[in-house]
Motif scaffolding. Structure first.
Motif, PDB file in Angstrom:
ATOM      1  N   PRO A 240       0.821  -1.219   0.000  1.00 22.89           N
ATOM      2  CA  PRO A 240       0.000   0.000   0.000  1.00 22.89           C
ATOM      3  C   PRO A 240       0.853   1.266   0.000  1.00 22.89           C
ATOM      4  O   PRO A 240       0.540   2.246  -0.687  1.00 22.89           O
ATOM      5  N   TYR A 241       1.947   1.244   0.752  1.00 24.84           N
ATOM      6  CA  TYR A 241       2.889   2.363   0.824  1.00 24.84           C
ATOM      7  C   TYR A 241       3.490   2.649  -0.547  1.00 24.84           C
ATOM      8  O   TYR A 241       3.576   3.806  -0.990  1.00 24.84           O
TER       9      TYR A 241
ATOM     10  N   THR B  53       0.774   3.989  -3.054  1.00 22.98           N
ATOM     11  CA  THR B  53       0.455   5.382  -2.754  1.00 22.98           C
ATOM     12  C   THR B  53       1.562   6.300  -3.239  1.00 22.98           C
ATOM     13  O   THR B  53       1.311   7.421  -3.689  1.00 22.98           O
ATOM     14  N   ARG B  54       2.793   5.811  -3.169  1.00 23.41           N
ATOM     15  CA  ARG B  54       3.924   6.582  -3.691  1.00 23.41           C
ATOM     16  C   ARG B  54       3.779   6.783  -5.200  1.00 23.41           C
ATOM     17  O   ARG B  54       4.097   7.857  -5.728  1.00 23.41           O
TER      18      ARG B  54
ATOM     19  N   GLN C 167       1.280   9.475  -5.688  1.00 23.64           N
ATOM     20  CA  GLN C 167       1.863  10.761  -5.307  1.00 23.64           C
ATOM     21  C   GLN C 167       2.774  11.306  -6.407  1.00 23.64           C
ATOM     22  O   GLN C 167       2.769  12.501  -6.711  1.00 23.64           O
TER      23      GLN C 167
ATOM     24  N   VAL D  93      -3.709  12.722  -0.447  1.00 25.30           N
ATOM     25  CA  VAL D  93      -2.723  11.711  -0.816  1.00 25.30           C
ATOM     26  C   VAL D  93      -1.525  11.770   0.118  1.00 25.30           C
ATOM     27  O   VAL D  93      -0.981  10.735   0.523  1.00 25.30           O
TER      28      VAL D  93
ATOM     29  N   LEU E 244      -2.451  10.162   3.396  1.00 23.29           N
ATOM     30  CA  LEU E 244      -2.514   8.706   3.233  1.00 23.29           C
ATOM     31  C   LEU E 244      -1.110   8.113   3.158  1.00 23.29           C
ATOM     32  O   LEU E 244      -0.818   7.087   3.778  1.00 23.29           O
ATOM     33  N   PHE E 245      -0.228   8.783   2.400  1.00 28.28           N
ATOM     34  CA  PHE E 245       1.147   8.304   2.266  1.00 28.28           C
ATOM     35  C   PHE E 245       1.855   8.291   3.615  1.00 28.28           C
ATOM     36  O   PHE E 245       2.536   7.319   3.967  1.00 28.28           O
TER      37      PHE E 245
END
Length: 320
Positions: A241-242, A245-246, A249, A264, A267-268
């Protein structure tokens, strides 16, 4: 801010502080989670590494013990930088030297943690699925040399990313796309996605082989399958997930509303906190899952639990 302009510490600090001020409760929660992970993770990893050095004398032990020692060492070094990250979540400190040191620790030690985790899975794969491939196993048994190579390689890949005139510690600004930034992102995604696919492949093959080899001993089979599956699940929950999300971003452009960018970023940052949980779970999955190591750990640090422990077979197929 115009993305074509290299961000300065002052502008980053202002934007970061504005984001934190608007979401004060959330970032205090993030900071508290990081501090809790730091305390619990450091205590657990230090006790585990103490056993490796003073009780197991890992340098005289099996090949996998040397890889496990380096895995725990990488997690400890990653945890050391967490207090700075916790402070960053609340105060947006962007002192240049501290920023670069913290990011260096984060990049190299997270990379080392993932690398040793992957090497351990590959070693177990060949030990269980292809025990006849002696040449490969002999190479993998060169664990001290392989460990040194991993640390040196990660150092080479990490240092160039620290050579920018300024590199951000917070997630609220987007770096100008330079060769160094591109290299950093390639290393970041490579060290997450490739090991994940390796882990999945090795785990599937190990489980199939264990099912073929295990006749009647269902308890041992299920324990080994649970360990192998848990490793993949922990990796997936902590890092995928990390990483995704990157990706989101990095794709954000000037056409995206500021509120969406902030969402975002929040969340990140939250998933970044989740990724540190790996440092807490690694010793449990890789060290305490071994019956021998678990009994030694309990006798040293939790002797009051000894009476509750049931006798278990000292043989552990998935851990050897």
């Amino acid at each position: 801010m115009n993305n074509s302009t290299q961000p300065t510490p002052d502008t980053i600090d202002t934007n970061c502080q504005e984001n934190v001020d608007k979401n004060r409760a959330l970032y205090i929660f993030y900071s508290s989670v990081v501090v809790l992970e730091f305390i619990l993770g450091l205590l657990l990893n230090i006790t585990v590494i103490h056993l490796f050095i003073f009780k197991l004398k890992f340098w005289k032990s099996k090949t996998i013990d040397i890889f496990l020692f380096n895995l725990v060492l990488a997690d400890i070094l990653l945890l050391i930088g967490l207090p700075v990250k916790a402070y960053n979540f609340q105060q947006c400190s962007e002192e240049k030297v501290v920023c670069k040191v913290q990011l260096f620790l984060q990049f190299i030690n997270r990379g080392a943690s993932i690398a040793f985790l992957t090497v351990i899975s590959i070693y177990r794969y060949f030990s269980v699925v292809h025990p006849g491939k002696r040449k490969v196993l002999r190479i993998l048994k060169l664990s001290p040399q392989i460990s040194v190579f991993i640390w040196v390689l990660l150092g080479i890949l990490t240092i160039p990313a620290m050579l920018q005139s300024f590199i951000r510690c917070n997630s609220s600004e987007k770096d100008e796309l330079t060769t160094i930034v591109l290299l950093r992102e390639i290393v970041f995604f490579t060290q997450i996605f490739i090991p994940f696919f390796v882990l999945v492949y090795c785990s599937i093959r190990i489980i199939k082989r264990l099912k073929q080899k295990s006749v009647g001993d269902k308890t041992k089979l299920w324990r080994a399958m649970f360990l192998v599956t848990s490793v993949v699940l922990v990796f997936a929950v902590c890092f995928l997930p990390y990483a995704f999300t990157r990706v989101v971003q990095l794709k954000i452009s000037g056409l995206v509303m500021k509120e969406e960018k902030v969402t975002v970023v929040k969340l990140f940052d939250g998933l970044l906190c989740l990724s540190y949980l790996n440092c807490l779970l690694d010793p449990i999955l890789y060290c305490l899952s071994s019956s021998k190591f678990k009994k030694l750990y309990i006798s040293m640090y939790l002797p009051f639990l000894l009476e509750k422990e049931q006798p278990e077979s000292s043989e552990d197929t998935a851990d050897d």
